[in-house]
Design an enzyme around this catalytic site. Sequence first.
Site, PDB file in Angstrom:
ATOM      1  CE1 TYR A 189       0.307   6.758   1.968  1.00 38.81           C
ATOM      2  CE2 TYR A 189      -2.013   7.591   1.175  1.00 38.81           C
ATOM      3  CZ  TYR A 189      -0.945   7.213   1.132  1.00 38.81           C
ATOM      4  OH  TYR A 189      -0.604   7.571  -0.097  1.00 38.81           O
ATOM      5  CG  ASP A 193       0.738  12.162   0.055  1.00 39.60           C
ATOM      6  OD1 ASP A 193      -0.546  13.380  -0.005  1.00 39.60           O
ATOM      7  OD2 ASP A 193       1.095  11.857   1.064  1.00 39.60           O
TER       8      ASP A 193
END
Length: 1984
Positions: free
Chosen positions: A1899, A1617
């Site tokens: 996550y 990311d």
Amino acid sequence: MIKTATALGGGICVINECVEDSPKLLGDTMKRIQHTMHGQQSRQEYLVKILKAFLLQFFSQCPTVLGIFLYLLGLFHINYDQVVTSSVKGFPTKCDNVALSKTKLQRAQTLVKRLRKSPSPALLSLLHRRLRKSKSTSAIIARRKERCQRIHFILKQNMPTLEFPEGNDCSNHLYWLCPFLVNRPSDICRSMSRLGYDVPSGTSQLGCVTRFLWDSNEYSDSCPNTEQMMAQILYLPTSSKDMTASDMWHLAASLKECIDDATIEKDNDRSQVKRNYLLLIRLPLMMLLLDMVTLRNVSFGKVTFVICRVICNHLIPMMLSACVAIVIFLHVIRVYLGDFYIRCSDTFSKYHSIMNQRENIENETIILRKALEGSGATIADGSSTHRQHFDLNKHEILQITAHKQREKTKNKVLLTGSTGFIGSLLLRELLLHREELDIDGIVLVIRAKRGQSAKERAAALVGKAMFSFLSESQKVEMITVIEGDVSVKNLGLNAKDYHSLTHDVNITHVINCAACVNFVEPLHRAAESNITSALNLQTFAKSIKPIKAKYVYISTAFVHGNQTGSTTSPLPTDLFNFGKYDPFDLYLSMMDSQSYASAAMADLGFPNTYTFSKSICEHLLLRDKSMNTIIIRPCIVGPAIQEPFEGWAGDKPSTLVAGACLYLKNPYNIWSFRKEQAAVIPVDVVCRYVISKAFEDSKYINADTAFDGASMDCISLTRSKSAEESEHSSERSYVFPKDMAARNESPFEQCSEDSNRQDGRIYTAAWNYSSHSSFQWYSFACSIVQVGSANGHIEKVIAYIVLLISFKLFLAIDLTYQSFRSIHQFLVHHPLNCIKVVCGYIGLKSAFLRDIERLEPFLDLPLLFFPFTTATFHFESDLKAPSQFNAERYMFSCVLAAEKFVRALDKKNASSSLSHNAPDAERISYNCVGGKTSSRPFSDFLWCMLQPRGNYAIRLVGFIVIKLLRVITTEVTVDLDALMRAVQAAHECDSKTDVSSDIDSQTYIILAPTHRSYLDFILISYIAFALPELGISIPNIAAADDFARVPFMGLLTKMAGAFFVKRGKGIIDPKLETKVQSLKKSKSDITTCIEVFLEGRRSRDRRFLEPKTGFLRCLAKTKGTHVIVPITINYEVIPEQSCLTEEADGRQRYELSIFRLVKWLKSAKSGQVNLGRIHVSVASPILMKDSPVLDVKQVASAIQTLQKKSIMVSDFHINACSSVLGINREVVHESLKELGVPIWSEVRNSVSYLTSISEQWSAFLHFGHVYSNYFEGSHPKWAEWMGRNHFTTVPINEMGANTEALLHALLKTFESADKAVITTVEFLQEKGYNNLSSSHVLQYIRKSGCELPSLLLQHAISSYLEICSVRNVNDTTIPIDTTIGSCEGNFKKFSSESYGAWGYKDSGLVLNINGDGKKQVTMKGNRYKISGRPMSKLVPFLEHATEIIVDPRRVVLPKASTITISRSEISKPVLDKLLEIVSPDLDRVTIADIERVRHGTGHSQEDMYMIRCDKLKDTRFPDAVIYPSDEKEVERLVNLASEECLCLIPFGGGTNVSHATWCPPKDKDPRPMISVDVRLMNKILEINEEDLTIHVQAGITGGDLVQELQSRGYTIGHEPDSIEFSTLGGWIATKASGMKQNKYGNIEQIVKSVRVVSSSGKLWQHINSQRATFSRVSTGTDLTSIMMGSEGSLGIITSATLKMWPIPEIKKYESVILHNFEDGLLFVKDISKLGALKPASVRLLDNIQFRLGQSMRSNNESWLKAMKQKLAMTTFSLLVDRFEPEEMVCVTITLEGSRSEIELQMREIRTLASTYGGVCAGNDVGKAGYDMTYAIAYIRDFAMTYGFLAESFETFVPWSKVRSMITATKNRLKREHQDRALPGNPIISCRVTQLYDDGVCVYFYFCMNFENVPNPSATFAEIELAARKEILTQGGSLSHHHGIGKHRAPLMGEVNSDDLREVFMNLKKAIDPHNVFGVANGSYSYKE
């Protein structure tokens, strides 16, 4: 009764024991028939039966074919259940050889088909197997019985009146299917089916058998209850379906709603015709579709092509042409006749107010006058223009004067026909004025009729309201009832009664009102009724002793044959000259052969036997000169003009009213009306005239004077006692007696007529020919048409046909009676006869046909009326109408009288709740314009197309609205009476001003309704559209500009006349004045009408909002006269009830969107929306002009006062109040009555009670303001919150006990709210919170268990915080500015990066308020696809999730602007040596504060919070920062560090969230700290395209590496990311993972080798292999593995060799929507097992993550794309209703590879998605999720600006523990948040990002509000630590790819053993002997 055999066997027989020997007789008969007609069932028959059942089951499992079959059956009204059951039950038989009588044979054949044969062996075997399993099924039966008993209890609780079949000892068998009894079971079955419940009827298998058994009638009625039960039985699905208690309650609520709906619906065959009139179009299309479906899988290409060509070339053009032709035809009809329909009469708009004279008008006027005092506005009253000023008591002839009393006796009257129209009112007038007339008593001669005796009929008569002025004792004293029949000799009296009447009673007056007013009565009956009875009564009067009584006979004015008179020669009061015919001979002929009388009647031109017999009777009566006979000749007698009230028309319609009733009841009839004067006289005028002539002195007064209003010489009794009694007894509203509709008498039977006298002993009771007091028949008929159409009795298309034929065609030709008769026969009788013949032939008996049969006797009434409606009659009479007589108003009252009768007699309206919705005095005024009770015999489309006014957009909206209201409401009613007063006021203002084009002199109607729903916008316009007869134009709506932004809806509303106003900006829309000016200048033939909501926005909790004044100021500024109409729209349930309640509770505000609208419409169509009743109340209008003293604020307040006064309260609101206050509903009801609040009376079809307490409070607050005044003194804040009540209330010392009890309960609730607030504030203050916010306090009141609604608590909180001076907001308000300027000292190569925030300086999320007043987030710059595109849903999502309001004008935590840190401690010699390393580029060494801070922090929330708050002083930062550019400089730097005892901290992109770049504490490591930024080491050293490897320096960022490789056609596939900023060295040091690890692997699979510089030297492997790389070697521990996850503790990674791949052929995105997270986990788990077919990236987003992603979608896309998305979402909502918005999840998928590979992957994905009930959402959603990855990182820092801390943390968890770990971690986060009493709700979400064979990476995202929270960053860190511990406890890892750093290092003891730690530390000593890299991260951290 008997239950027949089911499909495979079984049967129960229950014998009715009500008849003696019935069981034995029935049993023997059944046994005999079975043995005689049946043998045993054969195996073949049994096999055929099984085969039928199998085929039916197979057939039912094909939805498409079954649906088509059901549709076809429905077209022919065939029940599918009966088709199925009849094929498997019963056995046909032949009875040819049975020796039975024909009747018995037929009955036996019918019965035997319902009996089963003796079972076959196979069936017995099956039954035996079932019996053997009885033990195992007993538990099932017990549970079934328990469920049935439970639902039985629930149904009794909800519907006490619901009936259940019950038995005695065998009652338990009823639990097999849980039956119940209802009316209209088929309708309820269909309704429940639409709601998803299978509620079958039992009539297909049950039947009564007694009618088959006996010939005689002995037992014909032995089972009436059974027959009734069989027709009403239904079965609930509870016995066979395991249902929870909540499911049962929901089932019961649904059943109640369906039963209520069925109660108000009617069986109407015409509705079926309406549904099927497009059958010819729909059926071919359906068959064609079936053909295409059938041919789809057959390779008939040519056939398919031909079919498509036929469709395209012929069928579609034909259908389009037909539609266009229909529209054009309807348009022509509307244009030609629509305007004529409106202009033909204006009486509806003038006189509709006479329908209801409301009692509260005076009170309302007083309130309004007080409210407007000093405002510059006045009361608008237009009703005075059209009032009826005629007064009976002031007329010279009609007023009753005091009668001179006789010396000895008083007057006694004998009255016949007292139960008739004239007779009943005459009786009232005689009793009312008994003292003036000196009447001592009245004798009524009444015949028994229809089972009622004379006394019972008299008692019913005098028991009516019109006789209420008499007490019961006075009635007994004054009235004597004798049973008799005047058509019989001696009046049918016995000798005693006859003698008593003639000798003892002393009767002075005999008044004969009895007659048979039947125009087609045979001559002999007419003679008997109208002549014989009159002569008998005259003979009786003559025999009265000792005083000869005066005989008064009521005749008719139409006794002159075919003569009509003229102005020069009016019809005289003389006897008609029969010429050659002798009246007595005519009488004898009528009683005998009738030929002579018939010839005379035709020769003399008498139109009917009634007038003929009356004329003869006059001659015969006056032949007796010895009798004082008075003849009164009334013309057509109409309803009363004054007494007992205006519009009174008796119990039954007579003559004029009967004709109007027939006109309304059967509009298909043909009438002829000309513009001739109607000879009509009010019934009360007739009665007064009869009395004046009967009781005048014997001396005849020859007076022919007109009334001029002057007083007479006689004594006026207008204020006498009788007048007072009259006033007391008169009903003040336009209403008819209550018992009229309940009577069984024919509505068209007429019982009486009237008479009058002018000369001698004959008087004509008609207006003198010289009086201008009559109305035209033409106008009368036009008014009937308009009233009938407006009230739904006449369809618009029929009204137009009537106008065309009766008012245009007939007026254009001179019709004679014969020609009209022929036309009438052709157009009426012949078609109806044909219909009857056809219906009789096919056996159809529709409701329409039944209506025709009932009305058939009256179809010729137009022919009978023809002589009267086509001529003007001129009478000579001493009655002259005064100038004050308003003939037009009287005409309209006659029409309304007829309409009232029809409304009461119409079964549809009789079953409607309309007749129960208001007090009797006001019912007629409330017109029903929509809802379930409103239906039309023809198409709604046809109705909309033929409305006279409105463009096609308005017609489309009208069509949608009428359909919608019929589905979602019980009824929609409007107070037309009050609305008409506003129209009249506007007309009166226009009449006072000169006609001019100047808008200053024009009058405008301003409709000001309350605003509770979006439905308000169209409701008022719909009323104006539906009722064009009002004379009001369709209003131009001042709509909020929200509508303009909704696709299609905005355009449609604009086309329908709306104009959009910007609201909520704090200022007046600058374009508003121009828009209003334009509207006022528009040309129109009627008054311009504007609709505006003064409250501005919808009230969220139904309280009245403070009115806005901007629009009123604009109206005044643009000049003109404004008639403002306050309107209150009373809802039982508001369409957006739940959404508005949530908004009132402070939650997310729902924006108007086409998607939400379509979704709501879908739920409405499925029957899930029930608003109950809606009533539109209208208050007195206000007149406003621009003037210097005009106070618009006071005017607005006055408008709202009237709106409050006009509320209506229903049983629904009362129950809500009862529930929230905990008091009995009767207390609430009585309290409202005490305060004079209008109440809807209870009806059966009401909406279900609300379950949400907030919604219940909202329903109560609909009328809560009526109690506000009582709290003014003690609780002023609460009084203000409820809404000021400016109208009069009952004083406290005078209020009743019920009001006192309600106020006590309300006060107790308010005090509970105040107490809860005080307790919670004290609790939070103890926790350390000083500056509290309302939302924070509310949150913890909720958590304390307080059940009071938020809308109540919010007010209590704000009041308390204000009183206690506790600030509700921070002191500092900072303007929006999230841009930070360039920082001094920042290294120029990386100056584009933000400081104290993620990302680039030129990017970032900013919040503003757009032009629409919405909170809009925009991404700055142009780096990302969402850059520059506004996102208006992100902030609402944040607010909804956290229940914290974000104020765009207030920044809680701005970005960093100052830096306060300790100075660098590096010595100058060391600094010089560092500079020497980088020489000559000295800028690569810096000690600038911003560089030190940037390199000493990462991107965790603690880092960002610390920088923003400038809490840096006590934090240790690097003493210097150096930027080496190659490996040699790194080597020199490491050597220098070893020499100078420096600590080096490697630095890559600085994106870590693990505190890995933090400096060790000084007490642990006092050495100078040097940050080594390697980002200048970014070169590609070598690319081996053959081996697909690349050697690159470790400082290169991911973004640069991707760009370089893409330019060469390659990729490494590693995309974390943070790829934009993170470096290759950082990936290796943290052991990173990327999104596409499924295809390319994690960093450990991508890196082939590394080069490292440590204090022990340069480290690498395979030095002599000529830089070759190996996929795998067996050479011991490799360096790459050692450096993976080292986190800078072993050395600096200078370069690495990586594996690379060619850029894939295809890159595709996909997304899958699944029901819930559980299904999502199963789905991705199966994907993880696909091996080589596993997509490159698979991410499972939970519901919150998914909704967050959707909230970041731009609302600034192209029109085409926006429409495409809207269409997709709308289609999704229509087709996929199984997905819950709060539960659905999304899986985003990225696929890379060859075309064939991706096709295989897509096939597997679709298969798996279908397996778990998912829906593929397509490429756009998947790609948007992928692209959003990089932009979403900016959200955390954006949220921090407005008071939210957020962070993510990841873990790896095995598949076996993933569910429990996620659930436990989320719960732990919630618990930790709550334990700290933090404000708002936390946002806790998760997503699955990487898939492995044995588990997943999860996550977690946690967000909390930190306003007023002490040390929020530390609090956040504590919560995060607790969550990480929970993860470890539940079997998760400490980290998956973020690393450990210093942040998670304290938890490493739970990961590595102590011995292993020592091994790692020894390894570090070996690699880094001088501890140069003492950063102390991860496994190499300091031991705690």
